[in-house]
Design an enzyme around this catalytic site. Structure first.
Site, PDB file in Angstrom:
ATOM      1  N   CYS A  37       0.816  -1.207   0.000  1.00  0.00           N
ATOM      2  CA  CYS A  37       0.000   0.000   0.000  1.00  0.00           C
ATOM      3  C   CYS A  37       0.858   1.269   0.000  1.00  0.00           C
ATOM      4  O   CYS A  37       1.512   1.578  -0.992  1.00  0.00           O
ATOM      5  CB  CYS A  37      -0.987  -0.055   1.166  1.00  0.00           C
ATOM      6  SG  CYS A  37      -2.392   1.046   1.003  1.00  0.00           S
ATOM      7  N   HIS A  38       0.885   2.024   1.090  1.00  0.00           N
ATOM      8  CA  HIS A  38       1.694   3.237   1.192  1.00  0.00           C
ATOM      9  C   HIS A  38       3.130   2.960   1.656  1.00  0.00           C
ATOM     10  O   HIS A  38       3.978   3.848   1.626  1.00  0.00           O
ATOM     11  CB  HIS A  38       1.052   4.242   2.156  1.00  0.00           C
ATOM     12  CG  HIS A  38      -0.150   4.939   1.600  1.00  0.00           C
ATOM     13  ND1 HIS A  38      -1.375   4.328   1.504  1.00  0.00           N
ATOM     14  CD2 HIS A  38      -0.314   6.201   1.116  1.00  0.00           C
ATOM     15  CE1 HIS A  38      -2.248   5.173   0.989  1.00  0.00           C
ATOM     16  NE2 HIS A  38      -1.631   6.321   0.745  1.00  0.00           N
TER      17      HIS A  38
END
Length: 179
Positions: A106-107
């Site tokens: 994800c991030h």
């Protein structure tokens, strides 16, 4: 026994820490959670604070050679704080220099860019990070899992099963080579 280190702080995406941790433990791997401070860190779930998890070690008490792999959960808050922490970035660089598996979802690939280890590597991430990763020299793809050398990256919580399976497969392969 394979040892996996998860580094995180407050604001980690709940599912991206809890689900891989459970899958790894179910597969017989030992998981340690390290953070900036002792105590507990709190996740982020459904646009609000989620559950807390106990921190096993602080960054200053982690020896990279004691672990076989590194897992980096996402969430917007968690990697944004950690990318400003020299100890976290040094750990990521140390895992990379040793060729140990690093899994970021994800991030969390923000941390890989901050550690300057994505240049000329193929990675994926949450869509809003893709320009940052390209600017750091990465070849960015939009797929469930991207594997390039020791790096494993995924886009979002929907990718967790494939993401964790890829990490487990890489650790098993590394152990066979080392044996």
């Amino acid at each position: 026994m394979t040892q996996v280190l998860i580094i995180a702080t407050n604001g980690f995406e709940q599912s991206e820490l809890a689900e891989p941790k459970q899958q790894l433990e179910d597969a017989g791997h030992t998981v340690t959670i390290a953070s900036i401070d002792e105590g507990e860190i709190t996740g982020w779930k459904d646009n609000n604070w989620g559950d807390s998890v106990t921190v096993d070690k602080t960054f200053g008490n982690v020896t990279v050679d004691d672990y076989d792999a590194l897992l980096l959960p996402g969430g917007q808050i968690n990697p944004d704080i950690l990318r400003m922490n020299a100890d976290a970035i040094d750990m990521i660089r140390s895992f990379n220099m040793r060729g140990k598996p690093i899994a970021a979802i994800c991030h969390a690939p923000w941390l890989l860019a901050e550690a300057d280890i994505v240049r000329d590597r193929t990675v994926t991430s949450w869509p809003s990070l893709r320009t940052d990763l390209r600017n750091a020299g990465a070849n960015v793809v939009d797929q469930e899992v991207a594997i390039d050398g020791n790096l494993i990256t995924s886009r979002n919580p929907d990718d967790i099963p494939a993401f964790t399976d890829a990490l487990i497969e890489m650790m098993v392969a590394d152990k066979k080579i080392a044996a």
